[in-house]
Design an enzyme around this catalytic site. Sequence first.
Site, short mmCIF file in Angstrom:
data_model
loop_
_atom_site.label_atom_id
_atom_site.label_comp_id
_atom_site.label_asym_id
_atom_site.label_seq_id
_atom_site.Cartn_x
_atom_site.Cartn_y
_atom_site.Cartn_z
N ASN A 1 0.85 -1.20 0.00
CA ASN A 1 0.00 0.00 0.00
C ASN A 1 0.88 1.23 0.00
OD1 ASN A 1 -2.50 -1.19 0.09
ND2 ASN A 1 -2.61 -1.19 2.32
N LYS B 1 11.79 -17.68 -6.81
CA LYS B 1 11.52 -16.57 -7.72
C LYS B 1 10.81 -17.07 -8.98
CE LYS B 1 13.63 -12.97 -10.44
NZ LYS B 1 14.83 -12.47 -11.11
N PHE C 1 -7.80 4.69 12.25
CA PHE C 1 -7.64 5.72 11.23
C PHE C 1 -8.50 5.35 10.03
CE2 PHE C 1 -4.30 8.97 11.80
CZ PHE C 1 -4.01 8.69 13.13
#
Length: 394
Positions: free
Chosen positions: A207, A286, A321
Site C-alpha cells: 500500500n 523466484k 484511522f
Amino acid sequence: MTAQHILLGITGGVAAYKSAELVRLLVKAGHTVDVAMSESATRFVTPVTFQALSGRPVYVDLWDARPDNNMAHIELTRRADCFLIAPATADVLARLAHGHCDDLITTLAAARTCPLAVAPAMNKQMWDNPPNQRNIAQLRADGVTVFGPGHGEQACGEVGDGRMLEPEQLFDLLAGLTQAKTLAGRRVLLTAGPTFEPIDPVRGITNLSSGKMGYALARACRDAGAEVTLISGPTALPRPAEVRFIAAGSALSMHAAVMEAVPHHDVFIAVAAVADYRVANASAEKLKKTPGQAPTLTLTENPDILASVAALPSAPFCVGFAAESHNLLAHAQAKRERKRVPLLVANLAQHAMGADDNEIVLLDDHGQHPLPRMDKTGAARAIVAHLAGMLPIR
Ligand code: C5P
C-alpha cells in the site's frame, strides 16, 4: 517544534564533538541556542566552534562579566525554554544530584526555571557504577529527564551502555521536553507504515504509506510521557528515539507482533495501512518470466488487526484511522461502528498520503471534531490531547 530558546550545557566528554552537530541541527530548525561549557569540555572542543555554530557568545565562567547584571547563571536560564546538558559526565550528574553549584553549569541547573534534561556519556563501567545509578535515580526523582544513554561501541573500545545518544536523537527528544505529560504511566502500542505481501522472494504488493503520521504519533505519545511500542511496516523513516521498535513485513507478521505485544499496553493506535489481501499462492522460489504467460495471483483476505484487538475481552483503548478518497465522514463513522473503536481519526487520502501536513476530523461518541490543517507533528499532538482526555482516570 515551534522556535525555542535552548540552553545547552556541555561537560567534558569525548562526545562533546557530537554536540557541535546538535547545535547545527537546532539552529537550522530555527531555534536560538545559548551554549555554556565546563572547563574540561573546552579541552575537547573549543568555545569558538560553538560560537560559530550558534552565532552567539559561549559562556564558560561563572564570573563572566558580559551579562548586563553580571550573573550569567541567572541571565542564561531566564531566557531559556529548556536546558539540556549533553554530554553529561558522571561527575556533573553526581554534582547535580547533590545540588552542588561549583561551576557555571551546575549553578545554571540550580537557578533554572525551565525543564532540565541530561544526556549521559561515559564508559559502561562508569554508567553501571552503583553511585552513578543512584545519582541517575535521584535526578529522575527530582524531575530531570534522562535521554539515553545508548548502547554500542565506546571511545575506549569497549561495547555497552553509556554512549551519548546521536545528535538527531537528541534533537528529536528535545521537542518533547516542554510537552504536558498527559500520558504519563500509560503504555501505548502503535502500528505504522504499509505492509508488504510477498508474491515470491523478490516481488510483492503493498500500500502507499510513508509512515509519517504513525511515527509522528509514536513521538507525540512518547513526548506526552507514555511508554511506546511501535510496530512498523517497511518505511524510509528514522526510528523515533526512546521508542521500542518492532519491524514487521506482511499483514500476518504485523498481526502476530501486535497480538503478542497488546496484553502489555493500555492504548492501541492502528495507523498502519495494512494490505486487505495477501497472495494465497505466493511462491517460495523466484517466478521465472515466461513471455506471453502472465502469472495469476490468487488473493485471500488478511486479518483486520484493529478489529481483532478491539474485540479482545480485555481490549486496550483503541484508536483507528480512516483514509478515504470520498464521502469521508460517512465512511469514517461507519468504520468506527464496524470496528467498535471509541476514537477514529479521519482524513482525505489524497491530502494525507506522503505529505508533511494533514487535515483531520476526530470522531467519537460526542460527534465530529474537525481540526485545522497542520503539520503531522501538530496533528499528532492534537490527537494525543484528545485521546488523553478520553482515557479512564486511574
Ligand atoms: O478498513 P480500513 O483499512 O479502511 O480501516 C482502517 C483502520 O483499520 C486503520 O486504523 C488501520 O490501521 C486498521 N486496519 C487494521 N488491519 C487491517 C486493515 C485496517 O488494523 N487489516
